[in-house]
Design a protein around this motif. Structure first.
Motif, short mmCIF file in Angstrom:
data_model
loop_
_atom_site.label_atom_id
_atom_site.label_comp_id
_atom_site.label_asym_id
_atom_site.label_seq_id
_atom_site.Cartn_x
_atom_site.Cartn_y
_atom_site.Cartn_z
N SER A 210 18.37 -5.47 27.22
CA SER A 210 18.60 -6.68 26.42
C SER A 210 17.76 -7.83 26.98
O SER A 210 17.35 -7.81 28.15
N ALA A 211 17.54 -8.82 26.15
CA ALA A 211 16.79 -10.01 26.60
C ALA A 211 17.47 -10.65 27.80
O ALA A 211 16.81 -11.06 28.76
N LYS A 212 18.80 -10.72 27.78
CA LYS A 212 19.55 -11.32 28.89
C LYS A 212 19.35 -10.52 30.17
O LYS A 212 19.16 -11.08 31.25
N ALA A 213 19.41 -9.19 30.06
CA ALA A 213 19.22 -8.35 31.24
C ALA A 213 17.81 -8.50 31.80
O ALA A 213 17.62 -8.64 33.01
N GLN A 214 16.82 -8.49 30.92
CA GLN A 214 15.44 -8.61 31.38
C GLN A 214 15.17 -9.96 32.03
O GLN A 214 14.48 -10.05 33.05
N VAL B 216 16.31 -19.18 22.93
CA VAL B 216 14.86 -19.05 22.82
C VAL B 216 14.24 -18.86 24.20
O VAL B 216 13.34 -18.04 24.39
N MET B 217 14.73 -19.60 25.19
CA MET B 217 14.17 -19.49 26.54
C MET B 217 14.41 -18.12 27.14
O MET B 217 13.49 -17.54 27.74
N THR B 218 15.61 -17.58 26.97
CA THR B 218 15.90 -16.24 27.47
C THR B 218 14.99 -15.22 26.79
O THR B 218 14.45 -14.32 27.45
N TYR B 219 14.80 -15.38 25.50
CA TYR B 219 13.92 -14.48 24.74
C TYR B 219 12.49 -14.56 25.26
O TYR B 219 11.83 -13.53 25.43
N ARG B 220 12.01 -15.75 25.53
CA ARG B 220 10.64 -15.91 26.03
C ARG B 220 10.48 -15.30 27.43
O ARG B 220 9.47 -14.67 27.72
N SER C 183 12.24 -12.81 28.60
CA SER C 183 12.26 -11.35 28.43
C SER C 183 10.93 -10.85 27.86
O SER C 183 10.49 -9.75 28.21
N THR C 184 10.28 -11.65 27.04
CA THR C 184 8.95 -11.29 26.54
C THR C 184 7.97 -11.23 27.72
O THR C 184 7.12 -10.33 27.79
N GLY C 185 8.11 -12.14 28.66
CA GLY C 185 7.29 -12.10 29.87
C GLY C 185 7.55 -10.85 30.70
O GLY C 185 6.62 -10.23 31.22
N PHE C 186 8.82 -10.48 30.81
CA PHE C 186 9.19 -9.24 31.51
C PHE C 186 8.48 -8.05 30.86
O PHE C 186 7.86 -7.22 31.55
N GLU C 187 8.56 -7.97 29.54
CA GLU C 187 7.93 -6.86 28.81
C GLU C 187 6.41 -6.90 28.95
O GLU C 187 5.77 -5.85 29.06
N ALA C 188 5.82 -8.09 28.96
CA ALA C 188 4.36 -8.21 29.12
C ALA C 188 3.93 -7.68 30.48
O ALA C 188 2.89 -7.02 30.60
N LEU C 189 4.73 -7.95 31.51
CA LEU C 189 4.44 -7.42 32.84
C LEU C 189 4.41 -5.89 32.80
O LEU C 189 3.48 -5.27 33.31
N PHE C 190 5.39 -5.29 32.15
CA PHE C 190 5.43 -3.83 32.06
C PHE C 190 4.28 -3.30 31.19
O PHE C 190 3.74 -2.23 31.46
N GLY C 191 3.90 -4.06 30.17
CA GLY C 191 2.76 -3.67 29.36
C GLY C 191 1.47 -3.69 30.15
O GLY C 191 0.63 -2.79 30.06
N TYR C 192 1.29 -4.72 30.95
CA TYR C 192 0.11 -4.83 31.81
C TYR C 192 0.05 -3.65 32.78
O TYR C 192 -1.01 -3.02 32.93
N LEU C 193 1.16 -3.33 33.42
CA LEU C 193 1.17 -2.21 34.37
C LEU C 193 0.87 -0.89 33.67
O LEU C 193 0.15 -0.04 34.22
N THR C 194 1.38 -0.73 32.46
CA THR C 194 1.14 0.49 31.70
C THR C 194 -0.33 0.60 31.32
O THR C 194 -0.97 1.63 31.56
N LEU C 195 -0.87 -0.45 30.73
CA LEU C 195 -2.25 -0.39 30.21
C LEU C 195 -3.30 -0.41 31.31
O LEU C 195 -4.42 0.05 31.09
#
Length: 138
Positions: A51-55, A93-97, A99-111
């Motif tokens: 969830s966004a909150k968890a991330q 909105v801030m929590t969502y943003r 969490s988007t940063g969290f996901e971007a970090l994982f995307g960077y590591l993946t790619l």
């Protein structure tokens, strides 16, 4: 364009798109390895991790524990600061943003094919959830 240039040119939302899927696979594998097999139970349990909150809480812990490199922090910020055209569901909105940063970090590591670091961070996140360290998820 080389593979390295590709991910370095991607915006934070594209990185988050990839990272969301990458992190989700680690969580799903963990839950199945725990013996969960019913789809409704799997989905309910997975939200504790994805969830966004968890991330957002996990990123806070990463900063508290100082486990991210400067480059990793930069990719987190790229995702957090990215202009998103989707709206947060059930969170601020801030929590969502964040969490988007969290996901971007994982995307960077993946790619960038940093599979060991990706697995290390994913495992660390799973351990934090399992240990009950996410205060805002209670």
């Amino acid at each position: 364009m080389t593979e390295e240039q590709d991910y370095q040119q991607l915006n934070g939302i594209a990185l988050a798109y990839m990272g969301d899927a990458a992190y989700e696979v680690f969580v799903r594998r963990h839950l199945i390895e725990q013996g969960l097999t019913k789809p409704t139970k799997l989905h309910h349990k997975a939200t504790m991790y994805v969830s966004a909150k968890a991330q957002a809480a996990l990123i806070d812990l990463m900063n508290t524990d100082a486990i991210l490199s400067e480059e990793e922090q930069n990719y987190f910020r790229r995702g957090r600061n990215a202009k998103s055209y989707t709206h947060a569901k059930n969170t601020s909105v801030m929590t969502y943003r964040i969490s988007t940063g969290f996901e971007a970090l994982f995307g960077y590591l993946t790619l960038s094919n940093q599979t060991n670091r990706l697995a290390e961070l994913a495992q660390w996140c799973i351990e934090q959830v399992e240990a009950g360290r996410l205060a805002n998820e209670k």
